[in-house]
Write a protein that holds these residues in place. Structure first.
Motif, PDB file in Angstrom:
ATOM      1  N   ARG A  41     -75.351  42.223 -30.724  1.00 57.85           N
ATOM      2  CA  ARG A  41     -75.259  41.924 -29.287  1.00 57.85           C
ATOM      3  C   ARG A  41     -73.861  41.439 -28.916  1.00 57.85           C
ATOM      4  NH1 ARG A  41     -80.945  38.888 -28.622  1.00 57.85           N
ATOM      5  NH2 ARG A  41     -82.198  40.727 -28.181  1.00 57.85           N
ATOM      6  N   ALA A  42     -73.282  40.590 -29.756  1.00 53.52           N
ATOM      7  CA  ALA A  42     -71.921  40.102 -29.486  1.00 53.52           C
ATOM      8  C   ALA A  42     -70.925  41.260 -29.492  1.00 53.52           C
ATOM      9  CB  ALA A  42     -71.530  39.049 -30.518  1.00 53.52           C
ATOM     10  N   VAL A  43     -71.081  42.165 -30.438  1.00 53.31           N
ATOM     11  CA  VAL A  43     -70.204  43.338 -30.508  1.00 53.31           C
ATOM     12  C   VAL A  43     -70.348  44.167 -29.232  1.00 53.31           C
ATOM     13  CG1 VAL A  43     -69.887  45.565 -31.673  1.00 53.31           C
ATOM     14  CG2 VAL A  43     -70.094  43.471 -33.024  1.00 53.31           C
ATOM     15  N   MET A  44     -71.576  44.409 -28.814  1.00 53.72           N
ATOM     16  CA  MET A  44     -71.805  45.239 -27.631  1.00 53.72           C
ATOM     17  C   MET A  44     -71.327  44.570 -26.347  1.00 53.72           C
ATOM     18  SD  MET A  44     -75.361  47.105 -28.408  1.00 53.72           S
ATOM     19  CE  MET A  44     -75.551  48.153 -29.833  1.00 53.72           C
ATOM     20  N   ARG A  45     -71.505  43.257 -26.272  1.00 48.76           N
ATOM     21  CA  ARG A  45     -71.015  42.534 -25.084  1.00 48.76           C
ATOM     22  C   ARG A  45     -69.503  42.637 -24.969  1.00 48.76           C
ATOM     23  NH1 ARG A  45     -75.044  38.690 -26.081  1.00 48.76           N
ATOM     24  NH2 ARG A  45     -73.663  37.537 -27.433  1.00 48.76           N
ATOM     25  N   TYR A  46     -68.812  42.565 -26.100  1.00 43.73           N
ATOM     26  CA  TYR A  46     -67.359  42.629 -26.085  1.00 43.73           C
ATOM     27  C   TYR A  46     -66.865  44.065 -25.902  1.00 43.73           C
ATOM     28  CZ  TYR A  46     -62.502  42.274 -27.456  1.00 43.73           C
ATOM     29  OH  TYR A  46     -61.141  42.343 -27.459  1.00 43.73           O
ATOM     30  N   ALA A  47     -67.401  44.976 -26.722  1.00 46.04           N
ATOM     31  CA  ALA A  47     -66.865  46.338 -26.771  1.00 46.04           C
ATOM     32  C   ALA A  47     -67.390  47.238 -25.656  1.00 46.04           C
ATOM     33  CB  ALA A  47     -67.177  46.966 -28.127  1.00 46.04           C
ATOM     34  N   GLY A  48     -68.588  46.981 -25.169  1.00 41.07           N
ATOM     35  CA  GLY A  48     -69.178  47.846 -24.147  1.00 41.07           C
ATOM     36  C   GLY A  48     -68.279  48.091 -22.949  1.00 41.07           C
ATOM     37  N   PRO A  49     -67.784  47.044 -22.301  1.00 37.73           N
ATOM     38  CA  PRO A  49     -66.910  47.257 -21.138  1.00 37.73           C
ATOM     39  C   PRO A  49     -65.581  47.925 -21.495  1.00 37.73           C
ATOM     40  CG  PRO A  49     -67.764  45.012 -21.156  1.00 37.73           C
ATOM     41  CD  PRO A  49     -68.141  45.635 -22.463  1.00 37.73           C
ATOM     42  N   ARG A  50     -65.159  47.842 -22.733  1.00 37.12           N
ATOM     43  CA  ARG A  50     -63.879  48.416 -23.149  1.00 37.12           C
ATOM     44  C   ARG A  50     -64.006  49.871 -23.604  1.00 37.12           C
ATOM     45  NH1 ARG A  50     -64.197  43.125 -23.822  1.00 37.12           N
ATOM     46  NH2 ARG A  50     -62.341  41.851 -23.558  1.00 37.12           N
ATOM     47  N   MET A  51     -65.233  50.358 -23.757  1.00 42.29           N
ATOM     48  CA  MET A  51     -65.446  51.721 -24.241  1.00 42.29           C
ATOM     49  C   MET A  51     -64.821  52.769 -23.329  1.00 42.29           C
ATOM     50  SD  MET A  51     -66.984  52.224 -27.165  1.00 42.29           S
ATOM     51  CE  MET A  51     -67.781  53.808 -27.048  1.00 42.29           C
ATOM     52  N   MET A  52     -64.829  52.551 -22.027  1.00 42.24           N
ATOM     53  CA  MET A  52     -64.249  53.529 -21.103  1.00 42.24           C
ATOM     54  C   MET A  52     -62.752  53.724 -21.337  1.00 42.24           C
ATOM     55  SD  MET A  52     -66.440  55.071 -19.302  1.00 42.24           S
ATOM     56  CE  MET A  52     -65.605  55.793 -17.912  1.00 42.24           C
ATOM     57  N   PHE A  53     -62.087  52.707 -21.856  1.00 39.25           N
ATOM     58  CA  PHE A  53     -60.648  52.810 -22.116  1.00 39.25           C
ATOM     59  C   PHE A  53     -60.350  53.470 -23.462  1.00 39.25           C
ATOM     60  CE2 PHE A  53     -61.149  49.012 -19.417  1.00 39.25           C
ATOM     61  CZ  PHE A  53     -60.477  49.488 -18.300  1.00 39.25           C
ATOM     62  N   TYR A  54     -61.190  53.206 -24.462  1.00 41.02           N
ATOM     63  CA  TYR A  54     -60.943  53.709 -25.811  1.00 41.02           C
ATOM     64  C   TYR A  54     -61.635  55.038 -26.095  1.00 41.02           C
ATOM     65  CZ  TYR A  54     -58.969  49.152 -26.928  1.00 41.02           C
ATOM     66  OH  TYR A  54     -58.197  48.019 -26.955  1.00 41.02           O
ATOM     67  N   HIS A  55     -62.863  55.183 -25.639  1.00 45.59           N
ATOM     68  CA  HIS A  55     -63.662  56.381 -25.917  1.00 45.59           C
ATOM     69  C   HIS A  55     -64.477  56.754 -24.669  1.00 45.59           C
ATOM     70  CE1 HIS A  55     -62.703  55.848 -30.157  1.00 45.59           C
ATOM     71  NE2 HIS A  55     -63.066  54.593 -30.032  1.00 45.59           N
ATOM     72  N   PRO A  56     -63.826  57.284 -23.630  1.00 36.79           N
ATOM     73  CA  PRO A  56     -64.527  57.531 -22.363  1.00 36.79           C
ATOM     74  C   PRO A  56     -65.681  58.533 -22.475  1.00 36.79           C
ATOM     75  CG  PRO A  56     -62.287  58.397 -22.286  1.00 36.79           C
ATOM     76  CD  PRO A  56     -62.410  57.613 -23.541  1.00 36.79           C
ATOM     77  N   VAL A  57     -65.538  59.569 -23.274  1.00 40.24           N
ATOM     78  CA  VAL A  57     -66.602  60.572 -23.390  1.00 40.24           C
ATOM     79  C   VAL A  57     -67.843  59.944 -24.023  1.00 40.24           C
ATOM     80  CG1 VAL A  57     -67.251  62.775 -24.448  1.00 40.24           C
ATOM     81  CG2 VAL A  57     -64.976  62.494 -23.462  1.00 40.24           C
ATOM     82  N   ALA A  58     -67.659  59.183 -25.074  1.00 39.83           N
ATOM     83  CA  ALA A  58     -68.786  58.512 -25.733  1.00 39.83           C
ATOM     84  C   ALA A  58     -69.445  57.510 -24.784  1.00 39.83           C
ATOM     85  CB  ALA A  58     -68.321  57.812 -27.010  1.00 39.83           C
ATOM     86  N   ALA A  59     -68.653  56.811 -23.996  1.00 34.97           N
ATOM     87  CA  ALA A  59     -69.201  55.833 -23.052  1.00 34.97           C
ATOM     88  C   ALA A  59     -70.054  56.522 -21.994  1.00 34.97           C
ATOM     89  CB  ALA A  59     -68.067  55.045 -22.394  1.00 34.97           C
ATOM     90  N   ILE A  60     -69.594  57.651 -21.482  1.00 35.37           N
ATOM     91  CA  ILE A  60     -70.353  58.377 -20.463  1.00 35.37           C
ATOM     92  C   ILE A  60     -71.640  58.937 -21.063  1.00 35.37           C
ATOM     93  CG2 ILE A  60     -70.328  60.424 -18.973  1.00 35.37           C
ATOM     94  CD1 ILE A  60     -67.300  59.742 -18.510  1.00 35.37           C
ATOM     95  N   ARG A  61     -71.559  59.482 -22.278  1.00 39.06           N
ATOM     96  CA  ARG A  61     -72.779  59.968 -22.949  1.00 39.06           C
ATOM     97  C   ARG A  61     -73.801  58.865 -23.112  1.00 39.06           C
ATOM     98  NH1 ARG A  61     -70.070  63.041 -27.751  1.00 39.06           N
ATOM     99  NH2 ARG A  61     -69.256  64.820 -26.634  1.00 39.06           N
TER     100      ARG A  61
END
Length: 94
Positions: A68-88
């Motif tokens: 959960r801590a990983v997802m809370r931190y990384a989730g909002p940043r996914m659009m910057f690092y891996h936008p296709v994976a975030a949209i999927r």
């Protein structure tokens, strides 16, 4: 991807030593291995959408909190690092 983002932003900044393949610290490497084992052994198979919506929680409570801590931190940043994976992922959540 999310564990990598989390480790780069938290562990390495705090002086964590990179010891695992993929440039992860030991703690994040172990968390990633644990998560992969649990996902591979999941009884829900292809029907499963996401762990958050699953009626059966296979992670130990302390590992669930770490994820959960990983997802809370990384989730909002996914659009910057891996936008296709975030949209999927967003589409899968619907």
């Amino acid at each position: 991807m999310m564990v990598g983002i989390y480790c780069r932003g938290n562990c390495r900044r705090a002086g964590g030593i990179v010891t695992y393949k993929g440039g992860l610290c030991e703690s994040c490497g172990e968390l990633l291995e644990y998560a992969c084992r649990k996902i591979d052994a999941c009884g829900m198979g292809e029907r499963k959408k996401s762990c958050r919506k699953c009626p059966v929680h296979c992670y130990r409570p302390e590992m669930r909190e770490k994820i959960r801590a990983v997802m809370r931190y990384a989730g909002p940043r996914m659009m910057f690092y891996h936008p296709v994976a975030a949209i999927r992922h967003l589409i899968d959540e619907l």
